[in-house]
Design a protein around this motif. Structure first.
Motif, PDB file in Angstrom:
ATOM      1  N   ASP A  74      65.451  44.536  24.712  1.00 17.50           N
ATOM      2  CA  ASP A  74      64.534  43.732  23.914  1.00 17.50           C
ATOM      3  C   ASP A  74      63.916  42.713  24.856  1.00 17.50           C
ATOM      4  O   ASP A  74      64.097  42.792  26.065  1.00 17.50           O
ATOM      5  CB  ASP A  74      65.239  43.074  22.712  1.00 17.50           C
ATOM      6  CG  ASP A  74      66.414  42.197  23.119  1.00 17.50           C
ATOM      7  OD1 ASP A  74      66.323  41.524  24.171  1.00 17.50           O
ATOM      8  OD2 ASP A  74      67.418  42.184  22.409  1.00 17.50           O
ATOM      9  N   ARG A  75      63.242  41.762  24.319  1.00 13.49           N
ATOM     10  CA  ARG A  75      62.525  40.800  25.151  1.00 13.49           C
ATOM     11  C   ARG A  75      63.442  39.967  26.048  1.00 13.49           C
ATOM     12  O   ARG A  75      63.037  39.538  27.128  1.00 13.49           O
ATOM     13  CB  ARG A  75      61.715  39.888  24.229  1.00 13.49           C
ATOM     14  CG  ARG A  75      60.785  38.998  24.950  1.00 13.49           C
ATOM     15  CD  ARG A  75      59.869  38.300  23.978  1.00 13.49           C
ATOM     16  NE  ARG A  75      59.033  37.378  24.735  1.00 13.49           N
ATOM     17  CZ  ARG A  75      58.623  36.237  24.278  1.00 13.49           C
ATOM     18  NH1 ARG A  75      58.939  35.851  23.066  1.00 13.49           N
ATOM     19  NH2 ARG A  75      57.880  35.454  25.018  1.00 13.49           N
ATOM     20  N   VAL A  89      75.373  44.818  32.897  1.00 13.81           N
ATOM     21  CA  VAL A  89      75.184  43.381  33.003  1.00 13.81           C
ATOM     22  C   VAL A  89      74.001  43.010  32.145  1.00 13.81           C
ATOM     23  O   VAL A  89      72.931  43.591  32.267  1.00 13.81           O
ATOM     24  CB  VAL A  89      74.917  42.978  34.473  1.00 13.81           C
ATOM     25  CG1 VAL A  89      74.637  41.507  34.573  1.00 13.81           C
ATOM     26  CG2 VAL A  89      76.071  43.379  35.350  1.00 13.81           C
ATOM     27  N   ARG A  90      74.161  42.023  31.294  1.00 13.43           N
ATOM     28  CA  ARG A  90      73.054  41.540  30.480  1.00 13.43           C
ATOM     29  C   ARG A  90      72.621  40.180  31.004  1.00 13.43           C
ATOM     30  O   ARG A  90      73.450  39.304  31.212  1.00 13.43           O
ATOM     31  CB  ARG A  90      73.456  41.444  29.024  1.00 13.43           C
ATOM     32  CG  ARG A  90      73.492  42.782  28.359  1.00 13.43           C
ATOM     33  CD  ARG A  90      73.480  42.627  26.850  1.00 13.43           C
ATOM     34  NE  ARG A  90      73.175  43.881  26.221  1.00 13.43           N
ATOM     35  CZ  ARG A  90      74.020  44.882  26.082  1.00 13.43           C
ATOM     36  NH1 ARG A  90      75.236  44.789  26.555  1.00 13.43           N
ATOM     37  NH2 ARG A  90      73.662  45.990  25.476  1.00 13.43           N
ATOM     38  N   ILE A  91      71.337  40.039  31.223  1.00 12.52           N
ATOM     39  CA  ILE A  91      70.792  38.773  31.697  1.00 12.52           C
ATOM     40  C   ILE A  91      69.809  38.298  30.641  1.00 12.52           C
ATOM     41  O   ILE A  91      68.779  38.925  30.403  1.00 12.52           O
ATOM     42  CB  ILE A  91      70.055  38.963  33.042  1.00 12.52           C
ATOM     43  CG1 ILE A  91      71.003  39.554  34.072  1.00 12.52           C
ATOM     44  CG2 ILE A  91      69.468  37.644  33.505  1.00 12.52           C
ATOM     45  CD1 ILE A  91      70.326  40.013  35.334  1.00 12.52           C
TER      46      ILE A  91
END
Length: 56
Positions: free
Chosen positions: A16-17, A52-54
């Protein structure tokens, strides 16, 4: 989008954004034959610790 080094293939995408997902996978013949979508389906589960989510 994916890229590769001699030992790893890295697939990146946005869910998503605000969430950028990076999936590093050790290269082998099977992984090299996979499309980005197949790598995401096989290795992109956040529960396996390889994602990994940033989020800004």
């Amino acid at each position: 989008m994916s890229r590769a080094t001699a030992t790893h293939r890295v697939v990146e995408y946005w869910t998503d954004r605000n969430t950028h997902v990076i999936i590093p996978v050790q290269r082998n013949e099977e992984v090299d034959r996979m499309s980005d979508a197949q790598v995401i389906a096989a290795y992109g589960d956040p529960e396996d610790g390889a994602v990994v989510r940033i989020a800004p």
